[in-house]
Design an enzyme around this catalytic site. Structure first.
Site, mmCIF file in Angstrom:
data_model
loop_
_atom_site.group_PDB
_atom_site.id
_atom_site.type_symbol
_atom_site.label_atom_id
_atom_site.label_comp_id
_atom_site.label_asym_id
_atom_site.label_seq_id
_atom_site.Cartn_x
_atom_site.Cartn_y
_atom_site.Cartn_z
ATOM 1 C CD1 TRP A 50 -16.685 44.515 -23.104
ATOM 2 C CD2 TRP A 50 -17.802 42.606 -22.850
ATOM 3 N NE1 TRP A 50 -15.757 43.504 -23.062
ATOM 4 C CE2 TRP A 50 -16.424 42.317 -22.891
ATOM 5 C CE3 TRP A 50 -18.700 41.561 -22.683
ATOM 6 C CZ2 TRP A 50 -15.929 41.019 -22.789
ATOM 7 C CZ3 TRP A 50 -18.208 40.259 -22.576
ATOM 8 C CH2 TRP A 50 -16.841 39.996 -22.630
ATOM 9 C CD1 TRP A 55 -17.584 50.633 -32.033
ATOM 10 C CD2 TRP A 55 -19.775 50.906 -32.351
ATOM 11 N NE1 TRP A 55 -18.241 50.030 -30.981
ATOM 12 C CE2 TRP A 55 -19.587 50.179 -31.157
ATOM 13 C CE3 TRP A 55 -21.069 51.195 -32.767
ATOM 14 C CZ2 TRP A 55 -20.641 49.743 -30.366
ATOM 15 C CZ3 TRP A 55 -22.129 50.760 -31.972
ATOM 16 C CH2 TRP A 55 -21.909 50.049 -30.796
ATOM 17 C CD1 TRP A 76 -24.064 43.064 -19.561
ATOM 18 C CD2 TRP A 76 -22.331 44.465 -19.581
ATOM 19 N NE1 TRP A 76 -24.521 44.280 -19.091
ATOM 20 C CE2 TRP A 76 -23.475 45.160 -19.101
ATOM 21 C CE3 TRP A 76 -21.129 45.151 -19.670
ATOM 22 C CZ2 TRP A 76 -23.439 46.500 -18.716
ATOM 23 C CZ3 TRP A 76 -21.083 46.486 -19.291
ATOM 24 C CH2 TRP A 76 -22.224 47.150 -18.817
ATOM 25 C CD GLU A 114 -15.331 49.046 -37.835
ATOM 26 O OE1 GLU A 114 -15.111 48.836 -36.619
ATOM 27 O OE2 GLU A 114 -16.331 48.617 -38.420
ATOM 28 C CD1 TRP A 164 -26.590 39.436 -15.030
ATOM 29 C CD2 TRP A 164 -26.048 38.250 -16.842
ATOM 30 N NE1 TRP A 164 -26.783 40.245 -16.129
ATOM 31 C CE2 TRP A 164 -26.457 39.535 -17.256
ATOM 32 C CE3 TRP A 164 -25.663 37.323 -17.816
ATOM 33 C CZ2 TRP A 164 -26.487 39.932 -18.587
ATOM 34 C CZ3 TRP A 164 -25.684 37.715 -19.148
ATOM 35 C CH2 TRP A 164 -26.096 38.996 -19.523
ATOM 36 C CG ASN A 205 -14.038 44.557 -33.967
ATOM 37 O OD1 ASN A 205 -14.251 44.958 -32.836
ATOM 38 N ND2 ASN A 205 -14.979 44.550 -34.907
#
Length: 483
Positions: free
Chosen positions: A400, A296, A377, A293, A324, A359
């Site tokens: 995202w 990331w 997004w 983590e 979109w 998360n």
């Protein structure tokens, strides 16, 4: 070549320029300044004027206030203080350094393009005035410029990036906080006016919506150390197996502290290492998962460094053609937690109240916006930017884009979370949903994530704004049309 600092008299002070590193422990810039043996002035510039710098969101401003307050308190206990200024850092830092005839200005690196542009401008002006600028990596485990593929190109997948990081060896051990710091004193009559923290107006005024933030967080280095200890003592041993369940306090809750540098990733990395037992497979799994983590976060900054427009442009250009939808009513329902899907709504209400969201739930609510509602997004990223205390220009945008399918190493677009099944799997007792949705308090566990099926109905809870099967098919059709 000798440092130009050697050309300055022994009484010439040094400046430490604080930014996203609001701590004393393991702060390479502060440590180097203390080791210089010179008097120190610690400076923070609240810069909303430099081109390209993204203004903080409301929740992040609240956190910044507390972190600056805590930093100044800690500095005063060691003999110096924090001077706060408002304006263009590219003008203020060189001016302050010149006025006090500083020998050196120290700071820790930043990795966004606009931030690097400001830092370069400051460094150039200092060099022209024969003042040294010494910079350090104080916010990441590894320098993103130094990690590349064998062909010299940036990595595009997390797994390959993380393998390369592991091969580079463990990050350096964290440094202890300086025991004492010599204060420089006043700048002089012609210096820019330092402001009081309250003058930055970082905390909300009329109405005060930050009650939930205050009751859940203690910003600053003191709070960070308390949170790390609490996590390692009470939850680290079950991290790998329980981290996906939002009704359990098993995640570290360290993200906002990392965001503002109230703690360094090296401190967290090595503190977690100390909990590992080499003979215990379960212990190693917890460590491996937890460190991934942190990985990331490193990868997100790596992506930002090599893709400066991460928060504004799709990394995969084919998504530029994505159809979109403009749907302000559905967007608002998502923002305030009234979509009719309990896991989504609970997450969005947790976010609004506490400035944070689990998360697993972040992935579900993001997928819902992008794929169920087919809303860009970037609108979700902007909402998170304003409401998260850990709103981070790298993590926020990279995550995202990962959910949307438009990023590097992204989740396939056809991976569409079913919020009902996700709720039943990770909140099977309905405890998380009920904690944030009092309308559902009377439902038995089997009905919590399907309130539309409850025999007695649910008064006050909204109906679903979109049918899952319809939304899934619409999203897949839109993706397939991209070619």
């Amino acid at each position: 070549m000798a440092s130009s600092a050697n050309l300055h008299p022994a009484e010439a002070p040094v400046i430490v320029w604080f930014r996203d590193d609001l701590r004393l422990c393991d702060n390479p810039a502060l440590t180097a300044a203390a080791q210089s043996g010179r008097k120190i002035r610690c400076v923070f510039v609240y810069d909303e004027e430099s081109d390209g710098l993204r203004p903080l969101g409301a929740a992040a401003k609240w956190w910044l206030h507390g972190a600056l307050e805590n930093l100044d308190k800690d500095l005063r206990q060691r003999g110096t203080r924090l001077s706060i200024y408002r304006g263009r850092a590219s003008e203020l830092i060189p001016r302050l350094a010149t006025l006090c005839r500083a020998a050196i200005v120290y700071w820790n690196d930043r990795y966004g393009e606009a931030e690097r542009r400001v830092d370069s401008a400051v460094q150039l002006l200092l060099e022209q005035r024969r003042i040294d600028a010494l910079t350090f990596n104080g916010s990441l485990l590894y320098d993103p410029a130094a990690i590349k593929t064998k062909s010299g190109e940036p990595f595009r997948t997390f797994s390959a990036f993380w393998r390369a990081v592991y091969q580079a060896g463990d990050p350096a051990q964290p440094q202890a906080a300086p025991v004492a710091l010599q204060d420089f004193g006043d700048w002089g009559d012609n210096s820019p006016r330092a402001v009081e923290l309250s003058e930055l107006c970082l905390e909300p005024r009329g109405p005060d919506w930050s009650g939930g933030l205050r009751s859940n967080w203690k910003p600053g280095e003191t709070g960070a150390q308390m949170q790390l200890k609490q996590f390692l003592d009470n939850h680290f041993d079950t991290y790998a197996e329980c981290r996906d369940f939002p009704d359990r306090q098993t995640t570290s809750h360290l993200s906002p502290y990392l965001r503002f540098g109230n703690i360094s990733p090296r401190q967290i990395w090595h503190a977690a290492e100390s909990k590992n037992s080499e003979s215990d497979v379960k212990s190693y799994r917890n460590l491996e998962k937890f460190q991934s983590e942190l990985g990331w976060r490193e990868f997100s900054y790596y992506l930002l460094y090599h893709n400066p427009t991460l928060a504004a442009r799709n990394l995969q250009s084919k998504f530029d053609r994505m159809p979109w939808r403009e749907d302000p009513i559905s967007l608002r329902a998502w923002q305030i937690g009234k979509t009719g899907y309990p896991l989504v709504d609970a997450g969005m209400r947790q976010l609004w109240t506490t400035g944070w969201m689990h998360n697993r739930v972040r992935m579900v609510v993001a997928s819902f916006l992008v794929k169920h509602l087919l809303i860009d997004w970037r609108q979700g990223e902007a909402w998170f930017w304003d409401t998260l205390v850990d709103a981070d220009q790298a993590n926020n945008a990279a995550s995202w884009q990962w959910v949307a399918g438009s990023g590097a190493d992204a989740a396939p677009y056809f991976r569409i979370f079913n919020p009902t099944l996700q709720g039943e799997k990770f909140d099977c007792g309905g405890h998380y949903a009920k904690a944030w949705l009092p309308e559902l308090s009377g439902l038995p566990p089997q009905d919590v994530h399907r309130p539309w099926q409850a025999s007695s109905g649910v008064e006050g809870y909204p109906t679903r704004i979109v049918d899952h099967d319809f939304a899934r098919r619409r999203a897949l059709d839109a993706f397939e049309a991209l070619g």
